[in-house]
Scaffold this motif. Structure first.
Motif, short mmCIF file in Angstrom:
data_model
loop_
_atom_site.label_atom_id
_atom_site.label_comp_id
_atom_site.label_asym_id
_atom_site.label_seq_id
_atom_site.Cartn_x
_atom_site.Cartn_y
_atom_site.Cartn_z
N ILE A 58 0.86 -1.18 0.00
CA ILE A 58 0.00 0.00 0.00
C ILE A 58 0.90 1.23 0.00
O ILE A 58 1.75 1.39 0.88
CB ILE A 58 -0.94 -0.01 1.21
CG1 ILE A 58 -1.96 -1.15 1.06
CG2 ILE A 58 -1.67 1.33 1.35
CD1 ILE A 58 -2.91 -1.31 2.22
N PHE A 59 0.72 2.08 -0.99
CA PHE A 59 1.57 3.25 -1.15
C PHE A 59 1.08 4.40 -0.27
O PHE A 59 -0.12 4.53 0.01
CB PHE A 59 1.61 3.67 -2.62
CG PHE A 59 2.03 2.56 -3.54
CD1 PHE A 59 3.33 2.08 -3.51
CD2 PHE A 59 1.12 1.99 -4.42
CE1 PHE A 59 3.72 1.04 -4.35
CE2 PHE A 59 1.51 0.96 -5.27
CZ PHE A 59 2.82 0.48 -5.23
N SER A 60 2.00 5.26 0.13
CA SER A 60 1.65 6.36 1.02
C SER A 60 2.64 7.50 0.84
O SER A 60 3.70 7.33 0.23
CB SER A 60 1.62 5.89 2.47
OG SER A 60 2.88 5.35 2.84
N ARG A 61 2.30 8.64 1.42
CA ARG A 61 3.19 9.80 1.39
C ARG A 61 3.35 10.36 2.81
O ARG A 61 2.41 10.29 3.62
CB ARG A 61 2.65 10.90 0.48
CG ARG A 61 1.36 11.55 1.00
CD ARG A 61 1.17 12.93 0.43
NE ARG A 61 -0.09 13.56 0.86
CZ ARG A 61 -0.20 14.31 1.96
NH1 ARG A 61 0.84 14.50 2.75
NH2 ARG A 61 -1.37 14.87 2.27
N PRO A 62 4.49 10.94 3.12
CA PRO A 62 4.67 11.53 4.46
C PRO A 62 3.75 12.72 4.65
O PRO A 62 3.40 13.43 3.70
CB PRO A 62 6.14 11.98 4.46
CG PRO A 62 6.78 11.23 3.35
CD PRO A 62 5.72 11.01 2.31
N GLN A 63 3.33 12.95 5.89
CA GLN A 63 2.61 14.17 6.19
C GLN A 63 3.58 15.35 6.11
O GLN A 63 4.74 15.24 6.47
CB GLN A 63 1.96 14.08 7.58
CG GLN A 63 0.86 13.04 7.66
CD GLN A 63 0.03 13.17 8.93
OE1 GLN A 63 -0.20 14.27 9.42
NE2 GLN A 63 -0.44 12.03 9.44
N LEU A 64 3.08 16.49 5.63
CA LEU A 64 3.93 17.65 5.39
C LEU A 64 4.07 18.54 6.62
O LEU A 64 5.01 19.33 6.71
CB LEU A 64 3.37 18.45 4.21
CG LEU A 64 3.23 17.66 2.90
CD1 LEU A 64 2.66 18.55 1.82
CD2 LEU A 64 4.58 17.08 2.47
N LYS A 65 3.12 18.44 7.54
CA LYS A 65 3.22 19.25 8.76
C LYS A 65 2.48 18.54 9.89
O LYS A 65 1.64 17.66 9.65
CB LYS A 65 2.65 20.65 8.55
CG LYS A 65 1.21 20.69 8.11
CD LYS A 65 0.76 22.14 7.88
CE LYS A 65 -0.69 22.20 7.42
NZ LYS A 65 -1.15 23.59 7.22
N LEU A 66 2.78 18.93 11.11
CA LEU A 66 2.18 18.31 12.29
C LEU A 66 0.93 19.09 12.69
O LEU A 66 1.00 20.27 13.03
CB LEU A 66 3.17 18.31 13.44
CG LEU A 66 2.71 17.66 14.75
CD1 LEU A 66 2.51 16.16 14.55
CD2 LEU A 66 3.72 17.93 15.85
N GLY A 67 -0.21 18.42 12.63
CA GLY A 67 -1.46 19.06 13.01
C GLY A 67 -1.53 19.27 14.52
O GLY A 67 -0.89 18.57 15.30
N ARG A 68 -2.34 20.22 14.92
CA ARG A 68 -2.54 20.48 16.34
C ARG A 68 -3.35 19.34 16.96
O ARG A 68 -4.28 18.83 16.34
CB ARG A 68 -3.27 21.80 16.52
CG ARG A 68 -3.60 22.15 17.97
CD ARG A 68 -4.34 23.47 18.06
NE ARG A 68 -4.85 23.71 19.41
CZ ARG A 68 -5.58 24.75 19.78
NH1 ARG A 68 -5.88 25.68 18.88
NH2 ARG A 68 -6.02 24.87 21.02
N TYR A 69 -3.00 18.96 18.18
CA TYR A 69 -3.73 17.91 18.88
C TYR A 69 -4.91 18.50 19.64
O TYR A 69 -4.78 19.51 20.34
CB TYR A 69 -2.83 17.15 19.86
CG TYR A 69 -3.62 16.13 20.66
CD1 TYR A 69 -3.93 14.89 20.12
CD2 TYR A 69 -4.11 16.45 21.93
CE1 TYR A 69 -4.68 13.97 20.84
CE2 TYR A 69 -4.86 15.54 22.64
CZ TYR A 69 -5.15 14.31 22.09
OH TYR A 69 -5.91 13.42 22.79
N TYR A 70 -6.08 17.86 19.51
CA TYR A 70 -7.30 18.27 20.21
C TYR A 70 -7.82 17.12 21.05
O TYR A 70 -7.82 15.97 20.62
CB TYR A 70 -8.39 18.67 19.21
CG TYR A 70 -8.12 19.97 18.49
CD1 TYR A 70 -8.66 21.17 18.92
CD2 TYR A 70 -7.31 19.99 17.35
CE1 TYR A 70 -8.42 22.36 18.26
CE2 TYR A 70 -7.05 21.18 16.68
CZ TYR A 70 -7.62 22.36 17.14
OH TYR A 70 -7.37 23.53 16.49
N SER A 71 -8.31 17.44 22.24
CA SER A 71 -8.97 16.44 23.09
C SER A 71 -10.47 16.45 22.77
O SER A 71 -10.92 17.14 21.85
CB SER A 71 -8.72 16.74 24.56
OG SER A 71 -9.32 17.97 24.93
#
Length: 240
Positions: A205-218
């Motif tokens: 299964i092909f994939s690509r790296p995420q380009l930025k780190l999203g903010r974490y929400y609870s």
């Protein structure tokens, strides 16, 4: 080519529908269901629209009849997927692919079962919103372009794994918020089937790296969910 699929999830109407859809095409499937409560918050999180959502999904997919995971699939229940008993059962089944949909955070010892072929379904854009209630947080911030569905590889840091497939959720005019989860789930099943087919054809299964780190929400507090219901209503009433 026979593909063994393990699904790590919880017993809800939308997760049961998801399993049912995958079973239409792949019969060698086992469900490992987490029954324990996700860690509670020090504030109220329940909102009445969630009761309406469950009723809507039960009616839409199961004619109003309560249907459990073990009614439709080979299911084993555990208080936590992180328990040694759950890990041993997953290893015993030895799945080619593992799909995670709606469990609590998984420890590294779970990810190590099949590290390259364990994937998570995330209701949102992980490059902007990680964690819980991410569609709701996007609505709260008026970020309607983030109403996406994402299939990504699992990684030790929550919701940071490489992205496999992603799709926007088509919002129809006057769609109420309690219907959004069902539309997301339908897309989840389509993305998963596409990924399994990719594995069937290419052996990976092909994939690509995420380009930025999203903010974490609870988890979102109940009072903010009331705001989201109103904001989503205003947004959807202007759709064509």
């Amino acid at each position: 080519m026979s593909i063994k699929i393990g699904i790590l999830t919880t017993n809800t109407p939308h997760h049961t529908y998801f399993v049912k859809e995958i079973l239409k095409y792949y019969s060698d499937l086992r469900v490992f269901s987490e029954t324990g409560d996700i860690k509670s918050q020090p504030f109220k999180t329940f909102h009445p629209f969630e009761k309406k959502r469950r009723e809507y999904e039960t009616t839409k997919w199961f004619n109003g009849k309560k249907t459990n995971l073990d009614d439709i699939a080979n299911t084993k229940n555990f208080s936590s997927i992180n328990n040694n008993s759950a890990i041993q059962e997953i290893k015993k089944y030895n799945p080619d692919l593992i799909i995670v949909f709606g469990t609590g955070p998984l420890k590294p010892k779970v990810l190590e079962i099949n590290p390259y072929n364990i994937f998570n379904l995330h209701g949102g854009d992980p490059e902007r919103y990680r964690g819980l209630d991410t569609h709701l947080w996007a609505i709260y911030h008026n970020d309607f372009s983030a109403l996406l569905t994402t299939l990504h590889r699992m990684a030790p840091k929550l919701d940071t794994g490489e992205i496999v497939l992603q799709s926007s959720i088509p919002i129809k005019r006057n769609l109420p918020l309690h219907c959004l989860q069902s539309m997301n789930t339908i897309i989840c099943s389509k993305l998963t089937l596409s990924a399994i087919n990719m594995f069937h054809i290419h052996g990976e299964i092909f994939s690509r790296p995420q380009l930025k780190l999203g903010r974490y929400y609870s988890a979102m507090p109940s009072n903010l969910k009331t705001i989201c219901v109103k904001k989503f209503k205003n947004y959807s009433k202007n759709k064509k």
